[in-house]
Design an enzyme around this catalytic site. Sequence first.
Site, mmCIF file in Angstrom:
data_model
loop_
_atom_site.group_PDB
_atom_site.id
_atom_site.type_symbol
_atom_site.label_atom_id
_atom_site.label_comp_id
_atom_site.label_asym_id
_atom_site.label_seq_id
_atom_site.Cartn_x
_atom_site.Cartn_y
_atom_site.Cartn_z
ATOM 1 C CB CYS A 1 28.637 -8.424 -5.953
ATOM 2 S SG CYS A 1 28.795 -8.423 -4.129
ATOM 3 C CB CYS B 1 25.917 -7.246 -5.249
ATOM 4 S SG CYS B 1 27.642 -7.206 -4.078
ATOM 5 C CG ASP B 2 24.513 -8.132 -8.827
ATOM 6 O OD1 ASP B 2 23.990 -7.075 -7.981
ATOM 7 O OD2 ASP B 2 24.975 -7.845 -8.983
#
Length: 304
Positions: free
Chosen positions: A130, A133-134
């Site tokens: 992701c 997200c990261d």
Amino acid sequence: MYDIVVVGAGTAGLSAAIYAKRAGKNVLVLEGESYGGQIINTPDIENYPGIAHISGFDFATGLYNQATALGAEVKFEAVREIKAEGKEKKVITDSGEYDTKTIILATGAKNRKLGVDGEKELTGHGVSYCATCDGMFYKGKDVAVVGGGNTALEDASFLAGYCNKVYIIHRRDEFRGDIKEVERLKVNKNVEFVMNAVVTELKSEDNKLSAITVHDKVTNGDREIAVAGLFVAVGQVPDNNRFSAFVDLDEKGYIVSDETLTTRTPGVFTAGDCRTKKVRQLVTAASDGAAAALAAFDYINANW
Ligand code: NAP
């Protein structure tokens, strides 16, 4: 007893809940993770008719709020199994059991793994599924994205905004994703296209990803690329085996159904990316949800 229990709070499941509530049915949506499904991590949706730009998070939150404001109940419980032998059906979660007249399976799909040694151990230590997200953990660093679909292309564009360098590695010489996304990516000076190539090895230092080995399928040569992050975007796989006593699965594990959204068990319907279909898009997930809810509505009216 519920009229409809929806399994999955992604776009298909929440769209089903909205249509079911508007049709006057009482609805429970069960979700094992967070609402929104795959779309929640998409930075910018540009292809949903009528909405020129919206983030995946805003889109999913809008769906969730719309469904709950209409009175749909949502419980965050993972569904273990269903029992659908008779007219009354049961949905069993990790913490409860729910009786229902109909079930809509809208379980979506999960990220496919790359299948390279060390992938599991390095997940969270350089390997991610992701980018939104990261990605921020890799600000100013060199990273790679593997995959050739829209997710990989969008992830690479997103990461190019704040990583030092982004390699996009694809196993063919042509991308599967939209040409518009490819063109957008090409203008980034810090993106390098590594085509006809597969990742064959993950190297680590101090339990953190430090480099990948990439095999060139044309020259047959290997290249080591130093990266701090590897974003895997090689598609999705369904997760429907726990329902196989009541629904047919195709050779890839998707629930067999056509545009009627029915399965082999009367009263059990399906919607979205978890079913056999050609086009898996946000708009087709929403459309499936609506059609499945209305099919369940007809079934309830005819049988109860
Ligand atoms: P996808 O379209 O299925 O693409 C997966 C990519 O990964 C393909 O290019 C495939 O290569 C490659 N691949 C598969 N297995 C691999 C392996 N083991 N090793 C290396 N490469 C591998 O998946 P996606 O990009 O996640 O998209 C899923 C669906 O969501 C698609 O319908 C997509 O259009 C849609 N989507 C839409 C948007 C949007 O509209 N904004 C954003 C994201 C996703 P091949 O091409 O060679 O098969």
